[in-house]
Design a protein around this motif. Structure first.
Motif, PDB file in Angstrom:
ATOM      1  N   VAL A 152       0.813  -1.220   0.000  1.00  0.00           N
ATOM      2  CA  VAL A 152       0.000   0.000   0.000  1.00  0.00           C
ATOM      3  C   VAL A 152       0.844   1.266   0.000  1.00  0.00           C
ATOM      4  O   VAL A 152       0.626   2.177  -0.806  1.00  0.00           O
ATOM      5  N   LEU A 153       1.807   1.367   0.903  1.00  0.00           N
ATOM      6  CA  LEU A 153       2.625   2.567   1.023  1.00  0.00           C
ATOM      7  C   LEU A 153       4.043   2.145   1.418  1.00  0.00           C
ATOM      8  O   LEU A 153       4.417   2.177   2.595  1.00  0.00           O
ATOM      9  N   PRO A 154       4.836   1.707   0.426  1.00  0.00           N
ATOM     10  CA  PRO A 154       6.169   1.182   0.710  1.00  0.00           C
ATOM     11  C   PRO A 154       7.010   2.118   1.579  1.00  0.00           C
ATOM     12  O   PRO A 154       6.996   3.331   1.389  1.00  0.00           O
ATOM     13  N   SER A 155       7.697   1.513   2.540  1.00  0.00           N
ATOM     14  CA  SER A 155       8.600   2.216   3.460  1.00  0.00           C
ATOM     15  C   SER A 155       7.877   3.042   4.520  1.00  0.00           C
ATOM     16  O   SER A 155       8.530   3.703   5.334  1.00  0.00           O
ATOM     17  N   ALA A 156       6.561   3.022   4.529  1.00  0.00           N
ATOM     18  CA  ALA A 156       5.827   3.745   5.574  1.00  0.00           C
ATOM     19  C   ALA A 156       5.930   2.996   6.896  1.00  0.00           C
ATOM     20  O   ALA A 156       6.237   1.804   6.938  1.00  0.00           O
ATOM     21  N   ARG A 157       5.641   3.709   7.968  1.00  0.00           N
ATOM     22  CA  ARG A 157       5.589   3.092   9.290  1.00  0.00           C
ATOM     23  C   ARG A 157       4.124   2.828   9.637  1.00  0.00           C
ATOM     24  O   ARG A 157       3.290   3.731   9.551  1.00  0.00           O
ATOM     25  N   LEU A 158       3.829   1.606  10.030  1.00  0.00           N
ATOM     26  CA  LEU A 158       2.451   1.224  10.326  1.00  0.00           C
ATOM     27  C   LEU A 158       2.044   1.698  11.716  1.00  0.00           C
ATOM     28  O   LEU A 158       2.761   1.494  12.695  1.00  0.00           O
ATOM     29  N   ALA A 159       0.873   2.323  11.796  1.00  0.00           N
ATOM     30  CA  ALA A 159       0.324   2.782  13.067  1.00  0.00           C
ATOM     31  C   ALA A 159      -1.044   2.140  13.281  1.00  0.00           C
ATOM     32  O   ALA A 159      -1.912   2.211  12.406  1.00  0.00           O
ATOM     33  N   THR A 160      -1.226   1.496  14.410  1.00  0.00           N
ATOM     34  CA  THR A 160      -2.511   0.890  14.768  1.00  0.00           C
ATOM     35  C   THR A 160      -2.841   1.243  16.220  1.00  0.00           C
ATOM     36  O   THR A 160      -1.977   1.729  16.959  1.00  0.00           O
ATOM     37  N   VAL A 161      -4.080   0.977  16.617  1.00  0.00           N
ATOM     38  CA  VAL A 161      -4.507   1.187  17.999  1.00  0.00           C
ATOM     39  C   VAL A 161      -5.021  -0.128  18.567  1.00  0.00           C
ATOM     40  O   VAL A 161      -5.187  -1.117  17.842  1.00  0.00           O
ATOM     41  N   TYR A 162      -5.304  -0.135  19.860  1.00  0.00           N
ATOM     42  CA  TYR A 162      -5.910  -1.284  20.526  1.00  0.00           C
ATOM     43  C   TYR A 162      -7.418  -1.108  20.392  1.00  0.00           C
ATOM     44  O   TYR A 162      -8.026  -0.335  21.112  1.00  0.00           O
ATOM     45  N   GLN A 163      -8.005  -1.823  19.457  1.00  0.00           N
ATOM     46  CA  GLN A 163      -9.413  -1.618  19.116  1.00  0.00           C
ATOM     47  C   GLN A 163     -10.347  -2.219  20.169  1.00  0.00           C
ATOM     48  O   GLN A 163     -10.178  -3.361  20.582  1.00  0.00           O
ATOM     49  N   VAL A 164     -11.348  -1.408  20.567  1.00  0.00           N
ATOM     50  CA  VAL A 164     -12.244  -1.829  21.656  1.00  0.00           C
ATOM     51  C   VAL A 164     -13.721  -1.597  21.328  1.00  0.00           C
ATOM     52  O   VAL A 164     -14.560  -1.585  22.210  1.00  0.00           O
ATOM     53  N   HIS A 165     -14.059  -1.387  20.063  1.00  0.00           N
ATOM     54  CA  HIS A 165     -15.445  -1.145  19.650  1.00  0.00           C
ATOM     55  C   HIS A 165     -16.014   0.118  20.289  1.00  0.00           C
ATOM     56  O   HIS A 165     -17.157   0.145  20.757  1.00  0.00           O
TER      57      HIS A 165
ATOM     58  N   VAL B 174      -6.170   9.357  13.033  1.00  0.00           N
ATOM     59  CA  VAL B 174      -6.181  10.500  12.137  1.00  0.00           C
ATOM     60  C   VAL B 174      -4.780  11.094  12.107  1.00  0.00           C
ATOM     61  O   VAL B 174      -4.103  11.163  13.143  1.00  0.00           O
ATOM     62  N   THR B 175      -4.323  11.530  10.936  1.00  0.00           N
ATOM     63  CA  THR B 175      -3.009  12.175  10.857  1.00  0.00           C
ATOM     64  C   THR B 175      -2.939  13.123   9.673  1.00  0.00           C
ATOM     65  O   THR B 175      -3.717  13.003   8.709  1.00  0.00           O
ATOM     66  N   ASP B 176      -1.967  14.048   9.767  1.00  0.00           N
ATOM     67  CA  ASP B 176      -1.603  14.897   8.633  1.00  0.00           C
ATOM     68  C   ASP B 176      -0.115  14.747   8.333  1.00  0.00           C
ATOM     69  O   ASP B 176       0.461  15.572   7.626  1.00  0.00           O
ATOM     70  N   ARG B 177       0.491  13.693   8.870  1.00  0.00           N
ATOM     71  CA  ARG B 177       1.926  13.471   8.707  1.00  0.00           C
ATOM     72  C   ARG B 177       2.197  12.436   7.606  1.00  0.00           C
ATOM     73  O   ARG B 177       1.650  11.331   7.645  1.00  0.00           O
ATOM     74  N   PRO B 178       3.047  12.781   6.647  1.00  0.00           N
ATOM     75  CA  PRO B 178       3.408  11.815   5.600  1.00  0.00           C
ATOM     76  C   PRO B 178       4.200  10.649   6.177  1.00  0.00           C
ATOM     77  O   PRO B 178       4.820  10.762   7.239  1.00  0.00           O
ATOM     78  N   GLY B 179       4.188   9.542   5.454  1.00  0.00           N
ATOM     79  CA  GLY B 179       5.003   8.400   5.835  1.00  0.00           C
ATOM     80  C   GLY B 179       4.407   7.480   6.863  1.00  0.00           C
ATOM     81  O   GLY B 179       5.056   6.533   7.306  1.00  0.00           O
TER      82      GLY B 179
ATOM     83  N   ILE C  99      -6.388  -6.222   7.253  1.00  0.00           N
ATOM     84  CA  ILE C  99      -6.074  -4.835   7.554  1.00  0.00           C
ATOM     85  C   ILE C  99      -6.474  -3.929   6.395  1.00  0.00           C
ATOM     86  O   ILE C  99      -6.431  -4.331   5.234  1.00  0.00           O
ATOM     87  N   SER C 100      -6.901  -2.724   6.754  1.00  0.00           N
ATOM     88  CA  SER C 100      -7.179  -1.663   5.781  1.00  0.00           C
ATOM     89  C   SER C 100      -6.311  -0.480   6.165  1.00  0.00           C
ATOM     90  O   SER C 100      -6.202  -0.144   7.346  1.00  0.00           O
ATOM     91  N   MET C 101      -5.689   0.158   5.170  1.00  0.00           N
ATOM     92  CA  MET C 101      -4.698   1.201   5.455  1.00  0.00           C
ATOM     93  C   MET C 101      -4.849   2.392   4.543  1.00  0.00           C
ATOM     94  O   MET C 101      -5.297   2.270   3.402  1.00  0.00           O
ATOM     95  N   ILE C 102      -4.435   3.533   5.062  1.00  0.00           N
ATOM     96  CA  ILE C 102      -4.374   4.756   4.270  1.00  0.00           C
ATOM     97  C   ILE C 102      -3.231   5.610   4.804  1.00  0.00           C
ATOM     98  O   ILE C 102      -2.894   5.544   5.993  1.00  0.00           O
ATOM     99  N   GLY C 103      -2.611   6.385   3.916  1.00  0.00           N
ATOM    100  CA  GLY C 103      -1.511   7.245   4.349  1.00  0.00           C
ATOM    101  C   GLY C 103      -1.271   8.361   3.366  1.00  0.00           C
ATOM    102  O   GLY C 103      -1.943   8.484   2.337  1.00  0.00           O
ATOM    103  N   LEU C 104      -0.307   9.187   3.707  1.00  0.00           N
ATOM    104  CA  LEU C 104       0.109  10.295   2.850  1.00  0.00           C
ATOM    105  C   LEU C 104       1.508  10.018   2.356  1.00  0.00           C
ATOM    106  O   LEU C 104       2.406   9.705   3.152  1.00  0.00           O
ATOM    107  N   GLY C 105       1.720  10.105   1.064  1.00  0.00           N
ATOM    108  CA  GLY C 105       3.038   9.903   0.521  1.00  0.00           C
ATOM    109  C   GLY C 105       3.951  11.088   0.791  1.00  0.00           C
ATOM    110  O   GLY C 105       3.524  12.132   1.295  1.00  0.00           O
TER     111      GLY C 105
END
Length: 255
Positions: A58-71, A94-99, A248-254
């Motif tokens: 999806v976004l090569p070389s990006a750093r993956l960010a996840t949370v502890y999901q609790v519904h 939510v983010t506005d940071r690339p990578g 997993i579903s992902m989105i990011g900013l290049g």
């Protein structure tokens, strides 16, 4: 990456994103495929490899960010990935940071990806029925606005989740939604006595539209029915399987 299935949304065209399934991973057994769930009984090194493959697809070389999901309905704004042991309990990022590759894990719940291209703000939300009715998508939009997004510009896409034909619920479940808003009855079809078929995807789309979003896409992919492509908690439960995988579903900013 070859072998990893990445489902894209037209509404998010031009923004690095992907709704992944189970194809292209190295897990075996009942969680065979691209299982990324640390809550499963899969081997940690196997999960790590699957996560690496997912990010590269999806976004090569990006750093993956996840949370502890609790519904929950909670959304967090991030500037860097959390340490695994320190992940906040929340269901949207939510983010506005690339990578950064913002990731949410699902196995029947609805993954929702958001982007305001003009503001350079993206988000990912995990919307199970509890989070959906509590307003996780509303919280996500508000967090995006705090970073400069505008809801009339935000595009959102709802990814693979359990479909109405596969999602039987009881009368108590039905009443929760009907008591919140009688109009919610339209998301339920009659089933066997004292049971209904719930359309989670349509309900999530409704909540997004109610919040003022104008660009909304639903992929219409049923996790329960498409065994070769997606993991499903309900399918595993119905079969009495000891474990189930998570996609997993992902989105990011290049950049």
């Amino acid at each position: 990456m070859s072998g990893v299935e990445v489902n894209h949304a037209r509404a998010l065209e031009g923004v690095p994103h992907g709704f992944l399934g189970r194809l292209g991973g190295v897990s075996t057994g009942v969680v065979a495929g691209l299982n990324v769930g640390t809550g499963s009984n899969d081997e940690p090194d196997v999960i790590a490899e699957n996560r690496r493959r997912a990010v590269e697809a999806v976004l090569p070389s990006a750093r993956l960010a996840t949370v502890y999901q609790v519904h929950s309905a909670d959304a967090v704004t991030i500037v860097s990935p959390f340490d695994e042991a320190l992940r906040p309990r929340a269901d949207a990022l939510v983010t506005d940071r690339p990578g950064l590759a913002l990731g949410v894990l699902t196995a029947d719940c609805a993954p929702v990806l958001f982007a305001d291209r003009a503001a350079g703000v993206v988000a990912a939300a995990h919307a199970g029925w509890k989070g959906a009715i509590a307003g996780v998508t509303d919280s996500t939009i508000e967090a995006m606005e705090a970073l400069g997004a505008r809801r009339e510009r935000i595009a959102a896409a709802v990814g693979p989740c359990i479909a109405r034909a596969s999602y039987e619920v009881d009368s108590d479940f039905f009443r929760r939604f009907a008591e919140q808003d009688p109009a919610n009855e339209r998301f339920f079809a009659d089933g066997r006595p004292q049971h209904f078929q719930f359309d989670l995807e349509a309900y999530v789309v409704h909540r997004l539209a109610l919040a003022g979003l104008r660009m909304i896409e639903a992929l219409g992919l049923d996790t329960y029915a498409n065994e070769n492509r997606f993991f499903s908690f309900r399918r595993a439960t119905h079969r009495g399987e000891a474990d189930y995988g998570r996609q997993i579903s992902m989105i990011g900013l290049g950049g």
